[in-house]
Design a protein around this motif. Structure first.
Motif, PDB file in Angstrom:
ATOM      1  N   TYR A  40     -47.528  13.595 -28.129  1.00 54.27           N
ATOM      2  CA  TYR A  40     -48.040  14.021 -26.821  1.00 54.27           C
ATOM      3  C   TYR A  40     -48.237  12.829 -25.891  1.00 54.27           C
ATOM      4  CZ  TYR A  40     -50.921  16.542 -23.450  1.00 54.27           C
ATOM      5  OH  TYR A  40     -51.422  17.104 -22.300  1.00 54.27           O
ATOM      6  N   GLU A  41     -48.836  11.772 -26.390  1.00 51.35           N
ATOM      7  CA  GLU A  41     -49.114  10.587 -25.572  1.00 51.35           C
ATOM      8  C   GLU A  41     -47.842   9.856 -25.156  1.00 51.35           C
ATOM      9  OE1 GLU A  41     -51.992   9.697 -24.206  1.00 51.35           O
ATOM     10  OE2 GLU A  41     -52.958  11.437 -25.110  1.00 51.35           O
ATOM     11  N   ALA A  42     -46.738  10.079 -25.876  1.00 50.31           N
ATOM     12  CA  ALA A  42     -45.468   9.427 -25.531  1.00 50.31           C
ATOM     13  C   ALA A  42     -44.818  10.046 -24.286  1.00 50.31           C
ATOM     14  CB  ALA A  42     -44.499   9.503 -26.712  1.00 50.31           C
ATOM     15  N   ILE A  43     -45.297  11.219 -23.891  1.00 51.25           N
ATOM     16  CA  ILE A  43     -44.773  11.867 -22.679  1.00 51.25           C
ATOM     17  C   ILE A  43     -45.385  11.170 -21.469  1.00 51.25           C
ATOM     18  CG2 ILE A  43     -44.640  14.020 -21.365  1.00 51.25           C
ATOM     19  CD1 ILE A  43     -45.106  15.473 -24.076  1.00 51.25           C
ATOM     20  N   PRO A  44     -44.571  10.763 -20.499  1.00 57.71           N
ATOM     21  CA  PRO A  44     -45.135  10.119 -19.298  1.00 57.71           C
ATOM     22  C   PRO A  44     -46.215  10.996 -18.658  1.00 57.71           C
ATOM     23  CG  PRO A  44     -42.744   9.954 -19.304  1.00 57.71           C
ATOM     24  CD  PRO A  44     -43.113  10.867 -20.438  1.00 57.71           C
ATOM     25  N   ALA A  45     -47.321  10.385 -18.294  1.00 56.04           N
ATOM     26  CA  ALA A  45     -48.484  11.118 -17.783  1.00 56.04           C
ATOM     27  C   ALA A  45     -48.144  12.033 -16.608  1.00 56.04           C
ATOM     28  CB  ALA A  45     -49.586  10.140 -17.389  1.00 56.04           C
ATOM     29  N   GLN A  46     -47.235  11.610 -15.736  1.00 57.58           N
ATOM     30  CA  GLN A  46     -46.925  12.418 -14.553  1.00 57.58           C
ATOM     31  C   GLN A  46     -46.192  13.716 -14.883  1.00 57.58           C
ATOM     32  OE1 GLN A  46     -45.835   9.362 -15.200  1.00 57.58           O
ATOM     33  NE2 GLN A  46     -43.694   9.096 -14.642  1.00 57.58           N
ATOM     34  N   VAL A  47     -45.604  13.820 -16.077  1.00 54.42           N
ATOM     35  CA  VAL A  47     -44.921  15.055 -16.475  1.00 54.42           C
ATOM     36  C   VAL A  47     -45.503  15.656 -17.753  1.00 54.42           C
ATOM     37  CG1 VAL A  47     -42.741  14.496 -15.304  1.00 54.42           C
ATOM     38  CG2 VAL A  47     -43.080  13.807 -17.689  1.00 54.42           C
ATOM     39  N   ARG A  48     -46.602  15.115 -18.240  1.00 53.04           N
ATOM     40  CA  ARG A  48     -47.221  15.594 -19.478  1.00 53.04           C
ATOM     41  C   ARG A  48     -47.789  17.000 -19.264  1.00 53.04           C
ATOM     42  NH1 ARG A  48     -51.166  11.401 -21.089  1.00 53.04           N
ATOM     43  NH2 ARG A  48     -49.278  10.209 -21.446  1.00 53.04           N
ATOM     44  N   PRO A  49     -47.374  17.969 -20.094  1.00 49.97           N
ATOM     45  CA  PRO A  49     -47.845  19.342 -19.914  1.00 49.97           C
ATOM     46  C   PRO A  49     -49.256  19.559 -20.479  1.00 49.97           C
ATOM     47  CG  PRO A  49     -46.378  19.231 -21.777  1.00 49.97           C
ATOM     48  CD  PRO A  49     -46.385  17.852 -21.155  1.00 49.97           C
ATOM     49  N   ARG A  50     -49.876  20.637 -20.041  1.00 46.20           N
ATOM     50  CA  ARG A  50     -51.159  21.041 -20.617  1.00 46.20           C
ATOM     51  C   ARG A  50     -50.945  21.463 -22.077  1.00 46.20           C
ATOM     52  NH1 ARG A  50     -50.315  24.730 -17.179  1.00 46.20           N
ATOM     53  NH2 ARG A  50     -50.919  26.346 -18.652  1.00 46.20           N
ATOM     54  N   LYS A  51     -51.963  21.303 -22.892  1.00 46.40           N
ATOM     55  CA  LYS A  51     -51.867  21.705 -24.302  1.00 46.40           C
ATOM     56  C   LYS A  51     -52.185  23.184 -24.511  1.00 46.40           C
ATOM     57  CE  LYS A  51     -53.030  17.294 -26.459  1.00 46.40           C
ATOM     58  NZ  LYS A  51     -53.965  16.633 -27.372  1.00 46.40           N
ATOM     59  N   ASP A  52     -52.876  23.804 -23.569  1.00 49.65           N
ATOM     60  CA  ASP A  52     -53.373  25.174 -23.743  1.00 49.65           C
ATOM     61  C   ASP A  52     -52.377  26.230 -23.278  1.00 49.65           C
ATOM     62  OD1 ASP A  52     -53.514  24.644 -21.031  1.00 49.65           O
ATOM     63  OD2 ASP A  52     -55.440  25.658 -20.769  1.00 49.65           O
ATOM     64  N   GLN A  53     -51.142  26.111 -23.717  1.00 48.34           N
ATOM     65  CA  GLN A  53     -50.087  27.056 -23.360  1.00 48.34           C
ATOM     66  C   GLN A  53     -49.130  27.135 -24.536  1.00 48.34           C
ATOM     67  OE1 GLN A  53     -47.220  25.557 -20.410  1.00 48.34           O
ATOM     68  NE2 GLN A  53     -48.131  23.529 -20.678  1.00 48.34           N
ATOM     69  N   PRO A  54     -48.303  28.169 -24.601  1.00 45.03           N
ATOM     70  CA  PRO A  54     -47.315  28.222 -25.684  1.00 45.03           C
ATOM     71  C   PRO A  54     -46.345  27.037 -25.632  1.00 45.03           C
ATOM     72  CG  PRO A  54     -47.584  30.375 -24.686  1.00 45.03           C
ATOM     73  CD  PRO A  54     -48.307  29.389 -23.805  1.00 45.03           C
ATOM     74  N   PHE A  55     -45.960  26.564 -26.813  1.00 43.97           N
ATOM     75  CA  PHE A  55     -44.935  25.531 -26.972  1.00 43.97           C
ATOM     76  C   PHE A  55     -43.839  26.121 -27.846  1.00 43.97           C
ATOM     77  CE2 PHE A  55     -47.947  22.769 -25.124  1.00 43.97           C
ATOM     78  CZ  PHE A  55     -47.320  21.576 -24.808  1.00 43.97           C
ATOM     79  N   TYR A  56     -42.604  25.831 -27.485  1.00 45.96           N
ATOM     80  CA  TYR A  56     -41.444  26.448 -28.113  1.00 45.96           C
ATOM     81  C   TYR A  56     -40.608  25.426 -28.873  1.00 45.96           C
ATOM     82  CZ  TYR A  56     -42.626  30.233 -24.926  1.00 45.96           C
ATOM     83  OH  TYR A  56     -43.275  31.231 -24.254  1.00 45.96           O
ATOM     84  N   ALA A  69     -35.843  20.481 -30.163  1.00 46.98           N
ATOM     85  CA  ALA A  69     -36.764  20.107 -29.087  1.00 46.98           C
ATOM     86  C   ALA A  69     -38.045  20.925 -29.215  1.00 46.98           C
ATOM     87  CB  ALA A  69     -36.113  20.351 -27.729  1.00 46.98           C
ATOM     88  N   TYR A  70     -39.128  20.362 -28.699  1.00 44.02           N
ATOM     89  CA  TYR A  70     -40.440  21.013 -28.660  1.00 44.02           C
ATOM     90  C   TYR A  70     -40.894  20.968 -27.214  1.00 44.02           C
ATOM     91  CZ  TYR A  70     -45.181  22.137 -30.336  1.00 44.02           C
ATOM     92  OH  TYR A  70     -46.396  22.733 -30.590  1.00 44.02           O
ATOM     93  N   VAL A  71     -40.974  22.136 -26.553  1.00 39.90           N
ATOM     94  CA  VAL A  71     -41.134  22.169 -25.104  1.00 39.90           C
ATOM     95  C   VAL A  71     -42.235  23.157 -24.697  1.00 39.90           C
ATOM     96  CG1 VAL A  71     -39.917  22.490 -22.904  1.00 39.90           C
ATOM     97  CG2 VAL A  71     -38.643  21.744 -24.919  1.00 39.90           C
ATOM     98  N   SER A  72     -43.044  22.736 -23.725  1.00 38.90           N
ATOM     99  CA  SER A  72     -44.105  23.592 -23.192  1.00 38.90           C
ATOM    100  C   SER A  72     -43.513  24.729 -22.367  1.00 38.90           C
ATOM    101  CB  SER A  72     -45.053  22.779 -22.315  1.00 38.90           C
ATOM    102  OG  SER A  72     -44.358  22.298 -21.182  1.00 38.90           O
ATOM    103  N   GLU A  73     -44.245  25.841 -22.318  1.00 40.11           N
ATOM    104  CA  GLU A  73     -43.783  26.984 -21.538  1.00 40.11           C
ATOM    105  C   GLU A  73     -43.570  26.638 -20.068  1.00 40.11           C
ATOM    106  OE1 GLU A  73     -44.954  31.212 -22.422  1.00 40.11           O
ATOM    107  OE2 GLU A  73     -46.191  30.816 -20.638  1.00 40.11           O
ATOM    108  N   GLN A  74     -44.457  25.802 -19.503  1.00 45.29           N
ATOM    109  CA  GLN A  74     -44.338  25.469 -18.074  1.00 45.29           C
ATOM    110  C   GLN A  74     -43.048  24.733 -17.751  1.00 45.29           C
ATOM    111  OE1 GLN A  74     -47.866  22.803 -18.106  1.00 45.29           O
ATOM    112  NE2 GLN A  74     -46.635  21.363 -16.945  1.00 45.29           N
TER     113      GLN A  74
END
Length: 110
Positions: A40-56, A69-74
């Motif tokens: 999670y921390e390796a994702i650049p802060a400006q595009v880091r998704p919220r954790k409280d959503q489905p991840f696929y 790949a592991y990707v947030s719903e947003q």
């Protein structure tokens, strides 16, 4: 009180990333973030998704390679190209449906 979350996308659906040039078929869904903090921390802060959503979990591909790949719903949207997924594991997990979606293979229980 627990809030029930409903995933927007389904297993077998073909999706594409909203920001990056890759697409894939969903093979699993986590109701909220369930990967490592390091990932999670390796994702650049400006595009880091919220954790409280489905991840696929996706059998993903870009123009050069195939991968998981592991990707947030947003960050996902439906892929409407109708193009098949070329990932080498696709036939292990899915049968291609007539509508361009993939149906999970039947599992045999012992």
């Amino acid at each position: 009180m627990n809030v029930v979350k409903t995933a927007k996308f389904r297993i077998g659906q073909v999706v594409r990333h909203r920001l990056f040039p890759f697409r894939g078929v969903i093979f699993d869904v986590d109701p909220e973030f369930a990967n490592t903090e390091e990932w999670y921390e390796a994702i650049p802060a400006q595009v880091r998704p919220r954790k409280d959503q489905p991840f696929y979990h996706l059998l993903a591909e870009n123009s050069e390679t195939e991968y998981i790949a592991y990707v947030s719903e947003q960050n996902l949207q439906e892929d409407e190209t109708g193009e098949p997924i070329r990932h080498p594991q696709i036939n292990e997990m899915f049968d291609a449906g007539p509508d361009g979606h993939y149906e999970p293979k039947a599992r045999h229980h012992h």
